[in-house]
Structures are given as C-alpha cells and as structure tokens.
Design a protein around this motif. Sequence first.
Motif, PDB file in Angstrom:
ATOM      1  N   LEU A  79      24.335  39.188 -83.074  1.00  0.00           N
ATOM      2  CA  LEU A  79      24.114  39.372 -84.509  1.00  0.00           C
ATOM      3  C   LEU A  79      24.317  40.833 -84.909  1.00  0.00           C
ATOM      4  CD1 LEU A  79      23.120  37.902 -87.099  1.00  0.00           C
ATOM      5  CD2 LEU A  79      20.831  38.683 -86.487  1.00  0.00           C
ATOM      6  N   GLU A  80      25.062  41.041 -85.993  1.00  0.00           N
ATOM      7  CA  GLU A  80      25.292  42.367 -86.557  1.00  0.00           C
ATOM      8  C   GLU A  80      25.089  42.296 -88.069  1.00  0.00           C
ATOM      9  OE1 GLU A  80      28.918  44.326 -85.477  1.00  0.00           O
ATOM     10  OE2 GLU A  80      28.872  43.540 -83.433  1.00  0.00           O
ATOM     11  N   PRO A  81      24.976  43.428 -88.744  1.00  0.00           N
ATOM     12  CA  PRO A  81      24.808  43.401 -90.205  1.00  0.00           C
ATOM     13  C   PRO A  81      25.951  42.688 -90.937  1.00  0.00           C
ATOM     14  CG  PRO A  81      24.218  45.568 -89.365  1.00  0.00           C
ATOM     15  CD  PRO A  81      24.810  44.789 -88.213  1.00  0.00           C
ATOM     16  N   CYS A  82      27.129  42.620 -90.323  1.00  0.00           N
ATOM     17  CA  CYS A  82      28.282  41.971 -90.960  1.00  0.00           C
ATOM     18  C   CYS A  82      28.446  40.515 -90.502  1.00  0.00           C
ATOM     19  CB  CYS A  82      29.556  42.760 -90.707  1.00  0.00           C
ATOM     20  SG  CYS A  82      30.005  42.878 -88.959  1.00  0.00           S
ATOM     21  N   SER A  83      27.410  39.944 -89.892  1.00  0.00           N
ATOM     22  CA  SER A  83      27.467  38.564 -89.405  1.00  0.00           C
ATOM     23  C   SER A  83      27.336  37.571 -90.548  1.00  0.00           C
ATOM     24  CB  SER A  83      26.329  38.308 -88.414  1.00  0.00           C
ATOM     25  OG  SER A  83      26.521  38.985 -87.207  1.00  0.00           O
ATOM     26  N   ARG A  84      28.104  36.502 -90.441  1.00  0.00           N
ATOM     27  CA  ARG A  84      27.986  35.362 -91.366  1.00  0.00           C
ATOM     28  C   ARG A  84      28.265  34.086 -90.584  1.00  0.00           C
ATOM     29  NH1 ARG A  84      28.113  36.004 -97.035  1.00  0.00           N
ATOM     30  NH2 ARG A  84      27.478  33.812 -96.932  1.00  0.00           N
ATOM     31  N   LEU A  85      27.733  32.983 -91.084  1.00  0.00           N
ATOM     32  CA  LEU A  85      28.149  31.680 -90.591  1.00  0.00           C
ATOM     33  C   LEU A  85      29.409  31.343 -91.359  1.00  0.00           C
ATOM     34  CD1 LEU A  85      24.823  29.655 -90.337  1.00  0.00           C
ATOM     35  CD2 LEU A  85      25.997  31.001 -88.582  1.00  0.00           C
ATOM     36  N   SER A  86      30.495  31.132 -90.645  1.00  0.00           N
ATOM     37  CA  SER A  86      31.774  30.937 -91.327  1.00  0.00           C
ATOM     38  C   SER A  86      31.806  29.654 -92.151  1.00  0.00           C
ATOM     39  CB  SER A  86      32.928  30.971 -90.326  1.00  0.00           C
ATOM     40  OG  SER A  86      32.870  29.896 -89.416  1.00  0.00           O
TER      41      SER A  86
END
Length: 112
Positions: A79-86
């Motif tokens: 997990l990173e600050p730029c993480s998203r569930l696509s």
Amino acid sequence: MTQIVVLPHPTLCPEGTVFDAEPGTSICQALLDHDIWIEHACEMSCACTTCHVLVREGFNSLEPAEELEEDQLDKAWGLEPCSRLSCQALVADAELVVELPKYTINHARENH
C-alpha cells in the motif's frame, strides 16, 4: 479518450504498454480490455484487493476513494499513498501512469 501508460510488470505486462480508454471506464476494465490480465477475484465488486494498482501520475484526476474502497485498501500488499483498487477508480480526462504491484493477496495465485 484518455491515455493510460502501464509500467512494465514481470508477468502481466513485461514490456509495459500505452493505450486509450474511455472516461468513466474503471482502470481494471480498461486493463482487461487491453489484454492485461489483472487479478479481480471479487469480479470488481470492491470486496478484495487483488486489483490494487499504484497510480503514479494522474492520481488527483480520479474521484476520491469511497470508504469501502479505503477499508479494502488497508489490506492490500504494498500500500502506498497513490494506491487504488482499479475496479473502483474510474478513468477521467487526465493521462494516467499505472504500476501493477508485484504481489496480490490472492494466496492461490501467489503459491502460498
């Protein structure tokens, strides 16, 4: 149409790729439509984290994650600050640069 740049991934997209996607399409569906077989174990219902991606550029063009997505992301590998569930992140008008994480939490696929 919005350009999506996919950074190289050892198995899913070894050379990386660039393609256009219709705004309003989920990043997951756009990847699948272009033969990048990203995991989506829950069939894009926001019930797992196997479609986790890192949006390296264009992150702020996406609508903010809803609470359910945020809760799921807490379980994602890397997990990173730029993480998203696509499956939840919808393509907008800004170019996106997407990185596919090396691992998912799909233990069957990861040979755990």
